[in-house]
Design an enzyme around this catalytic site. Sequence first.
Site, PDB file in Angstrom:
ATOM      1  N   THR A 159      28.890  46.769  38.669  1.00  9.51           N
ATOM      2  CA  THR A 159      30.023  46.389  39.308  1.00  9.51           C
ATOM      3  C   THR A 159      30.806  47.542  39.556  1.00  9.51           C
ATOM      4  O   THR A 159      30.245  48.102  40.246  1.00  9.51           O
ATOM      5  CB  THR A 159      30.868  45.128  38.691  1.00  9.51           C
ATOM      6  OG1 THR A 159      31.100  45.670  37.083  1.00  9.51           O
ATOM      7  CG2 THR A 159      29.943  43.991  38.734  1.00  9.51           C
ATOM      8  N   LYS A 185      24.440  46.203  32.285  1.00  3.72           N
ATOM      9  CA  LYS A 185      25.549  46.800  33.277  1.00  3.72           C
ATOM     10  C   LYS A 185      26.935  46.397  32.263  1.00  3.72           C
ATOM     11  O   LYS A 185      26.797  45.562  31.368  1.00  3.72           O
ATOM     12  CB  LYS A 185      25.650  45.860  34.471  1.00  3.72           C
ATOM     13  CG  LYS A 185      25.860  44.578  34.246  1.00  3.72           C
ATOM     14  CD  LYS A 185      26.847  43.850  35.118  1.00  3.72           C
ATOM     15  CE  LYS A 185      28.114  44.817  35.158  1.00  3.72           C
ATOM     16  NZ  LYS A 185      29.432  43.978  35.370  1.00  3.72           N
ATOM     17  N   THR A 196      32.022  41.508  32.764  1.00  3.65           N
ATOM     18  CA  THR A 196      30.600  40.946  32.116  1.00  3.65           C
ATOM     19  C   THR A 196      29.669  41.989  31.536  1.00  3.65           C
ATOM     20  O   THR A 196      29.536  43.187  32.245  1.00  3.65           O
ATOM     21  CB  THR A 196      29.987  40.443  33.787  1.00  3.65           C
ATOM     22  OG1 THR A 196      30.850  39.709  34.247  1.00  3.65           O
ATOM     23  CG2 THR A 196      28.823  39.456  33.331  1.00  3.65           C
ATOM     24  N   GLU A 285      35.821  51.023  29.870  1.00  4.98           N
ATOM     25  CA  GLU A 285      36.798  51.531  30.664  1.00  4.98           C
ATOM     26  C   GLU A 285      37.917  52.474  29.923  1.00  4.98           C
ATOM     27  O   GLU A 285      38.588  52.118  29.025  1.00  4.98           O
ATOM     28  CB  GLU A 285      37.696  50.266  31.215  1.00  4.98           C
ATOM     29  CG  GLU A 285      38.353  49.572  30.197  1.00  4.98           C
ATOM     30  CD  GLU A 285      37.702  48.347  29.476  1.00  4.98           C
ATOM     31  OE1 GLU A 285      36.382  48.573  29.560  1.00  4.98           O
ATOM     32  OE2 GLU A 285      38.389  47.447  29.361  1.00  4.98           O
ATOM     33  N   ASN A 408      42.759  48.436  34.422  1.00  8.60           N
ATOM     34  CA  ASN A 408      42.814  47.065  34.425  1.00  8.60           C
ATOM     35  C   ASN A 408      44.155  46.513  34.903  1.00  8.60           C
ATOM     36  O   ASN A 408      44.638  45.332  35.019  1.00  8.60           O
ATOM     37  CB  ASN A 408      42.536  46.649  33.110  1.00  8.60           C
ATOM     38  CG  ASN A 408      41.116  46.476  32.639  1.00  8.60           C
ATOM     39  OD1 ASN A 408      40.513  45.888  33.306  1.00  8.60           O
ATOM     40  ND2 ASN A 408      40.664  47.302  31.633  1.00  8.60           N
ATOM     41  N   SER A 413      43.266  42.965  44.479  1.00  9.41           N
ATOM     42  CA  SER A 413      42.683  43.285  45.885  1.00  9.41           C
ATOM     43  C   SER A 413      42.722  44.716  46.307  1.00  9.41           C
ATOM     44  O   SER A 413      43.191  45.682  45.693  1.00  9.41           O
ATOM     45  CB  SER A 413      43.601  42.688  46.812  1.00  9.41           C
ATOM     46  OG  SER A 413      45.051  43.016  46.575  1.00  9.41           O
TER      47      SER A 413
END
EC number: 2.3.1.35
Lengths: 413, 413
Positions: A159, A185, A196, A285, A408, A413
């Site tokens: 992703t 991933k 995920t 992250e 995060n 969008s």
Amino acid sequence: MAQPLPVSPLALPLPALGPVRGVRLGAIAAGIRYKGRTDLVLAEFDPGTTVAGVFTRSKCPGAPVDWCRAILPAGRARALVVNAGNANVFTGRAGRETCEQTAQATAALTRCTADEVYLASTGVIGEILPAERITTALPALYDALSETGWEAAARGIMTTDTFPKAARRTAMLGGVKVTIQGMAKGSGMIAPDMATMLSFVATDAVLPAPLLQSMLSAGVKRTFNCITVDSDTSTSDMVLLFATGAAGNAPPASASADAPELADFRQALDSLLEELALMVIRDGEGATKLMTIDVTGAVSDESAWRVAMAIGNSPLVKTAIAGEDANWGRIVMAVGKCGEPADRDTLSVSIGGVCIAQNGTVRDGYDETPVVAHMKGQEISIAVDLGLGEGRARAWSCDLTHGYIDINGSYRS
Amino acid sequence: MAQPLPVSPLALPLPALGPVRGVRLGAIAAGIRYKGRTDLVLAEFDPGTTVAGVFTRSKCPGAPVDWCRAILPAGRARALVVNAGNANVFTGRAGRETCEQTAQATAALTRCTADEVYLASTGVIGEILPAERITTALPALYDALSETGWEAAARGIMTTDTFPKAARRTAMLGGVKVTIQGMAKGSGMIAPDMATMLSFVATDAVLPAPLLQSMLSAGVKRTFNCITVDSDTSTSDMVLLFATGAAGNAPPASASADAPELADFRQALDSLLEELALMVIRDGEGATKLMTIDVTGAVSDESAWRVAMAIGNSPLVKTAIAGEDANWGRIVMAVGKCGEPADRDTLSVSIGGVCIAQNGTVRDGYDETPVVAHMKGQEISIAVDLGLGEGRARAWSCDLTHGYIDINGSYRS
């Protein structure tokens, strides 16, 4: 998702990959969410392929998780379809229909039944995943499948992972050299809602499904279930292991995963799973440091695991690591809070191999200098001995930095 | 701790306080860690004062927690000593000796026995707290005690809280108007290692210790135990409730906290505890938004509480709130991960009073506009109905921002 994220400072180069006999795979740009990149992956397995799987424990799992759980008991697989960009989670009846249509279209191409087609999705939660996007792209994808498609597939399931993740091992099984290769991933949750962790592993070994499941479950317990980035379990986590049987080894005589004849294979599998799991942490992250946490002296291995994960999940420990602060008091706090048997007066804490505190207080003459130097490195080791029993566990985590908030806290969008 | 932290944007002004009959208190600068501010608080209670207490569940509690737990069964209190700057945690025998010496010195001043002296410490973990710093300062502090010392005390127990926290209530009990007043500090963990939530409440009511304990335990369960800043439970958390009896009300005839004659007092106590608990969240490290989480339809209240806390503890939910992102998929994730009974297909999620998702999917025609507007406010309300039973709970949390990383990622010194 405006700008691509910079590659993690903990990234590793993709190791040398090769074919796994009995597996053909590839990736295509199906336009599910991203533009200008592959986002749909198909793998085809030889007839006779067995399969094992481990899934998220979430009570709100995605539709593909439900699908795979339902077909897993048969233990047979002929195909795997994975899309990135939409997790097909909390999508109700529409989500189930997308699974059915995808599986049927794939079964028609690969000449199998829909219950031999495994599905996985990763991406945004709560948006409908249109089956047509997938079924329209599948024929061209099928025509291009190849034994060398592994790197393309590893990239296609990303992703906003900042680097592709794959690993390869060989092992001796029944007198034959077999190969195990897999990809993963995440689990950066590197863009909002991209929550995920997926991993797909294949081997050419001949292995019956129950044995495969037993080995996968044991391996995942010590690897993927021992990593944490932020304690937030995904709705879509999944590890699948396929065994094509193309190596032609004699089937193991024993039905027990502990049998000596399986030792070499198990060791290779565990090592591969650990390598993939650590790649996920290295892409956590905002991560700038990899933390290895060893807990010993617990009343049981399970208890040791809970303590290790409490340390790895603690925001205060993780921010201290980010700040290169040898703040061992926060490790004591994390041990104390997790509810597992612990006794302040038998507890010892080490960082970077230096014992800092034991017997309920800081060591006499503790010199912080070498620990401060260790904290400046990229790989931080924490060891806690509870002094109660023989239970032990190892877990891995990463630091908590401004990068996590940036990634995060920005709007979807 | 170089620069004072800016006052939290969620801070409230200190409410009007007054005396509580039977309580005299004050604060002094004892030089324990901070320079140029008070850091030692003493409260003296009238003879006959009863006490109730609730303590951290940490397996590595501080020495003052052990001290208070040991003397609590007697239910009598004559004094309270609190220091800020050093938590006296993981300090071994030296920590226990500091407690004994502090209690004995206080007992000599207040003409009671050491087991009537309650102790609390907050600050750095793992450093020895020298008893002399405290015992040297106590006589001057004792001489200056006053019924109006509440604000000074509320300021004296702060570590790097950005505003003092206190609240006051009155209630009718046994035909007499009684007062309840309390203070709290933290739990910002606003400076590294300052991981402590302390609250001290006093009333002039006549209340036997077992009844006091029963009411405090119930009240804390619904207030302090329902707040979270970062899921990291301190080694030193403590809430103490003292009842001096100076109001002279008739002792309650019932020994049950549920008795109607206690209803007004209980309501006032619960309301005061909630006000103090919310002040702690409003001073959560880096907090810019206060999150109220209501969970209904759970199989039990306990289960609802676990779900609410899982939402309030989720880094991904908290960063979404910080980013003003109505990211309801992360709420679904948090419900799914926490292990409590939940069913995706009966779950509904609302933000700001707007139902977004129900029956396993997003609502038809969901318009995000009012939810986006709600997310821009300082107070965010999240409601989840699990659709399974009658269990309900409310919890409070705050957002996770760069401020948290700044505060907790900097080196201790």
